[in-house]
Scaffold this active site. Structure first.
Site, PDB file in Angstrom:
ATOM      1  N   LYS A  16      80.255 -17.033  27.294  1.00  0.00           N
ATOM      2  CA  LYS A  16      79.351 -16.958  26.135  1.00  0.00           C
ATOM      3  C   LYS A  16      78.955 -15.507  25.847  1.00  0.00           C
ATOM      4  CE  LYS A  16      76.231 -19.599  28.041  1.00  0.00           C
ATOM      5  NZ  LYS A  16      76.855 -19.768  29.370  1.00  0.00           N
ATOM      6  N   ARG A  92      69.005 -25.352  26.265  1.00  0.00           N
ATOM      7  CA  ARG A  92      69.599 -25.795  27.523  1.00  0.00           C
ATOM      8  C   ARG A  92      69.137 -27.191  27.913  1.00  0.00           C
ATOM      9  NH1 ARG A  92      70.987 -20.383  29.585  1.00  0.00           N
ATOM     10  NH2 ARG A  92      71.985 -20.727  31.566  1.00  0.00           N
ATOM     11  N   ARG A 155      75.070  -9.595  39.519  1.00  0.00           N
ATOM     12  CA  ARG A 155      73.825 -10.276  39.160  1.00  0.00           C
ATOM     13  C   ARG A 155      73.301 -11.059  40.356  1.00  0.00           C
ATOM     14  NH1 ARG A 155      74.275 -13.362  33.446  1.00  0.00           N
ATOM     15  NH2 ARG A 155      73.367 -15.067  34.635  1.00  0.00           N
ATOM     16  N   ARG A 166      73.421 -23.581  39.639  1.00  0.00           N
ATOM     17  CA  ARG A 166      73.377 -23.404  38.176  1.00  0.00           C
ATOM     18  C   ARG A 166      74.292 -24.420  37.492  1.00  0.00           C
ATOM     19  NH1 ARG A 166      74.937 -17.353  37.849  1.00  0.00           N
ATOM     20  NH2 ARG A 166      75.023 -17.711  35.607  1.00  0.00           N
TER      21      ARG A 166
HETATM   22  P1  AP5 Z   1      80.308 -14.194  30.749  1.00  0.00           P
HETATM   23  O1  AP5 Z   1      80.714 -13.879  29.350  1.00  0.00           O
HETATM   24  O2  AP5 Z   1      79.343 -13.281  31.426  1.00  0.00           O
HETATM   25  O3  AP5 Z   1      79.847 -15.744  30.844  1.00  0.00           O
HETATM   26  P2  AP5 Z   1      78.534 -16.479  30.314  1.00  0.00           P
HETATM   27  O4  AP5 Z   1      78.961 -17.789  29.747  1.00  0.00           O
HETATM   28  O5  AP5 Z   1      77.737 -15.581  29.416  1.00  0.00           O
HETATM   29  O6  AP5 Z   1      77.816 -16.712  31.697  1.00  0.00           O
HETATM   30  P3  AP5 Z   1      76.305 -16.512  32.156  1.00  0.00           P
HETATM   31  O7  AP5 Z   1      76.313 -16.590  33.646  1.00  0.00           O
HETATM   32  O8  AP5 Z   1      75.703 -15.284  31.547  1.00  0.00           O
HETATM   33  O9  AP5 Z   1      75.670 -17.771  31.559  1.00  0.00           O
HETATM   34  P4  AP5 Z   1      74.426 -18.483  32.043  1.00  0.00           P
HETATM   35  O10 AP5 Z   1      74.239 -19.419  30.906  1.00  0.00           O
HETATM   36  O11 AP5 Z   1      74.410 -19.074  33.378  1.00  0.00           O
HETATM   37  O12 AP5 Z   1      73.384 -17.285  32.242  1.00  0.00           O
HETATM   38  P5  AP5 Z   1      72.148 -16.795  31.395  1.00  0.00           P
HETATM   39  O13 AP5 Z   1      72.119 -15.326  31.501  1.00  0.00           O
HETATM   40  O14 AP5 Z   1      72.126 -17.426  30.043  1.00  0.00           O
HETATM   41  O15 AP5 Z   1      81.662 -14.298  31.624  1.00  0.00           O
HETATM   42  C1  AP5 Z   1      81.611 -14.579  33.014  1.00  0.00           C
HETATM   43  C2  AP5 Z   1      82.695 -13.738  33.737  1.00  0.00           C
HETATM   44  O16 AP5 Z   1      83.986 -14.195  33.318  1.00  0.00           O
HETATM   45  C3  AP5 Z   1      82.652 -12.229  33.422  1.00  0.00           C
HETATM   46  O17 AP5 Z   1      82.986 -11.512  34.577  1.00  0.00           O
HETATM   47  C4  AP5 Z   1      83.734 -12.056  32.329  1.00  0.00           C
HETATM   48  O18 AP5 Z   1      84.326 -10.765  32.397  1.00  0.00           O
HETATM   49  C5  AP5 Z   1      84.739 -13.140  32.700  1.00  0.00           C
HETATM   50  N1  AP5 Z   1      85.385 -13.735  31.524  1.00  0.00           N
HETATM   51  C6  AP5 Z   1      84.804 -14.084  30.339  1.00  0.00           C
HETATM   52  N2  AP5 Z   1      85.697 -14.656  29.515  1.00  0.00           N
HETATM   53  C7  AP5 Z   1      86.874 -14.708  30.212  1.00  0.00           C
HETATM   54  C8  AP5 Z   1      88.186 -15.217  29.913  1.00  0.00           C
HETATM   55  N3  AP5 Z   1      88.455 -15.785  28.728  1.00  0.00           N
HETATM   56  N4  AP5 Z   1      89.139 -15.100  30.880  1.00  0.00           N
HETATM   57  C9  AP5 Z   1      88.860 -14.512  32.079  1.00  0.00           C
HETATM   58  N5  AP5 Z   1      87.647 -14.031  32.414  1.00  0.00           N
HETATM   59  C10 AP5 Z   1      86.652 -14.132  31.488  1.00  0.00           C
HETATM   60  O19 AP5 Z   1      70.932 -17.457  32.211  1.00  0.00           O
HETATM   61  C11 AP5 Z   1      70.560 -17.000  33.498  1.00  0.00           C
HETATM   62  C12 AP5 Z   1      69.308 -17.737  33.968  1.00  0.00           C
HETATM   63  O20 AP5 Z   1      68.215 -17.480  33.045  1.00  0.00           O
HETATM   64  C13 AP5 Z   1      69.398 -19.271  34.018  1.00  0.00           C
HETATM   65  O21 AP5 Z   1      69.975 -19.724  35.229  1.00  0.00           O
HETATM   66  C14 AP5 Z   1      67.920 -19.661  33.871  1.00  0.00           C
HETATM   67  O22 AP5 Z   1      67.223 -19.486  35.078  1.00  0.00           O
HETATM   68  C15 AP5 Z   1      67.411 -18.648  32.862  1.00  0.00           C
HETATM   69  N6  AP5 Z   1      67.546 -19.124  31.470  1.00  0.00           N
HETATM   70  C16 AP5 Z   1      68.334 -18.581  30.496  1.00  0.00           C
HETATM   71  N7  AP5 Z   1      68.225 -19.272  29.356  1.00  0.00           N
HETATM   72  C17 AP5 Z   1      67.346 -20.295  29.594  1.00  0.00           C
HETATM   73  C18 AP5 Z   1      66.846 -21.354  28.811  1.00  0.00           C
HETATM   74  N8  AP5 Z   1      67.221 -21.539  27.534  1.00  0.00           N
HETATM   75  N9  AP5 Z   1      65.974 -22.217  29.389  1.00  0.00           N
HETATM   76  C19 AP5 Z   1      65.579 -22.060  30.659  1.00  0.00           C
HETATM   77  N10 AP5 Z   1      66.015 -21.067  31.478  1.00  0.00           N
HETATM   78  C20 AP5 Z   1      66.902 -20.188  30.943  1.00  0.00           C
END
Ligand code: AP5
Length: 210
Positions: A16, A92, A155, A166
């Protein structure tokens, strides 16, 4: 469509953040991400809300969701000043869906599909540039500049144990969100397991055809 209002869904590690950066540049829309907003405010004092913990950090480092009242307020504020946007990491759960519907309409809802083994591999190999926020991967997208490589960090929630938690939280809380948009007939699914450029081609086509 003038400035599109786009929602991107998908499991942790589905790509994402990677796709949102390109979407934001290409369509000139704001990247609204609850994950980054919360990481910048991890030590924010939320004790007045009388919740289980006193800061977002304690929820995030265990892979749990930060309570809705904290996250809803962040998104409401961010969307109120955005023309078009790419919304990443929210909603979420179904309560957040309801809150979002009170804030704005959406032009595009898309989801990136990636298998669980691949998600774990992506997250445990992910590295972040603390200066630019750019996302790397030890194997798929290594930093080419040695100066950048040296400053990359992992991270705190990307350890394998927290990643598994997660993913469990995602299945329990966020899969119903995808079902909700699927039942409404507005969800566009993209194969997120392709190379990033190929995913981007599909994502761009979905947005342009909306
Ligand atoms: P990346 O693009 O970083 O993936 P992502 O989907 O953004 O993953 P996140 O871990 O950031 O999502 P998340 O939803 O868990 O975390 P968030 O920060 O929102 O790609 C991942 C890896 O793969 C990278 O190394 C990239 O290079 C590689 N890659 C990407 N595309 C690729 C491809 N096509 N092929 C190969 N490799 C690829 O949330 C973190 C925490 O915040 C949550 O756990 C929660 O505690 C809190 N939080 C956030 N939002 C909320 C909410 N709405 N409500 C409650 N708590 C929340």
């Amino acid at each position: 469509m003038a400035q599109p209002r786009i929602l991107i869904l998908g499991a942790p590690g589905a790509g994402k953040g990677t796709q949102s950066a390109t979407i934001s540049d290409h369509f000139d829309v704001e990247h609204v991400t609850t994950g980054d907003a919360l990481r910048s405010n991890k030590q924010m004092d939320i004790s007045h809300l009388d919740l289980e913990y006193e800061t977002p950090a304690e929820y995030m480092d265990q892979g749990e969701l930060v309570p809705d009242e904290v996250v809803n307020a962040i998104v409401d504020e961010a969307l109120s000043s955005a023309d078009g946007f790419i919304l990443d990491g929210y909603p979420r759960n179904l309560e957040q869906v309801e809150a979002l519907e009170g804030m704005t309409d959406l032009d595009v809802v898309l989801a990136l599909d990636v298998s669980e083994d691949e998600l774990v591999h992506r997250l445990t190999g992910r590295r972040m540039d603390p200066e630019t926020g750019d996302i790397y991967h030890l194997e798929y997208n290594p930093a080419e500049d040695p100066a950048v490589e040296e400053r990359l960090v992992q991270r705190e929630d990307d350890s394998e144990e927290t990643v598994r938690e997660r993913l469990r939280v995602y299945r329990e809380n966020t899969e119903p969100v995808l079902e909700y948009y699927g039942d409404k007939g507005v969800l566009e699914r993209v194969d997120g397991e392709q190379a990033p450029d190929e995913v981007w081609e599909d994502v761009r086509a979905v947005i342009e055809n909306a």
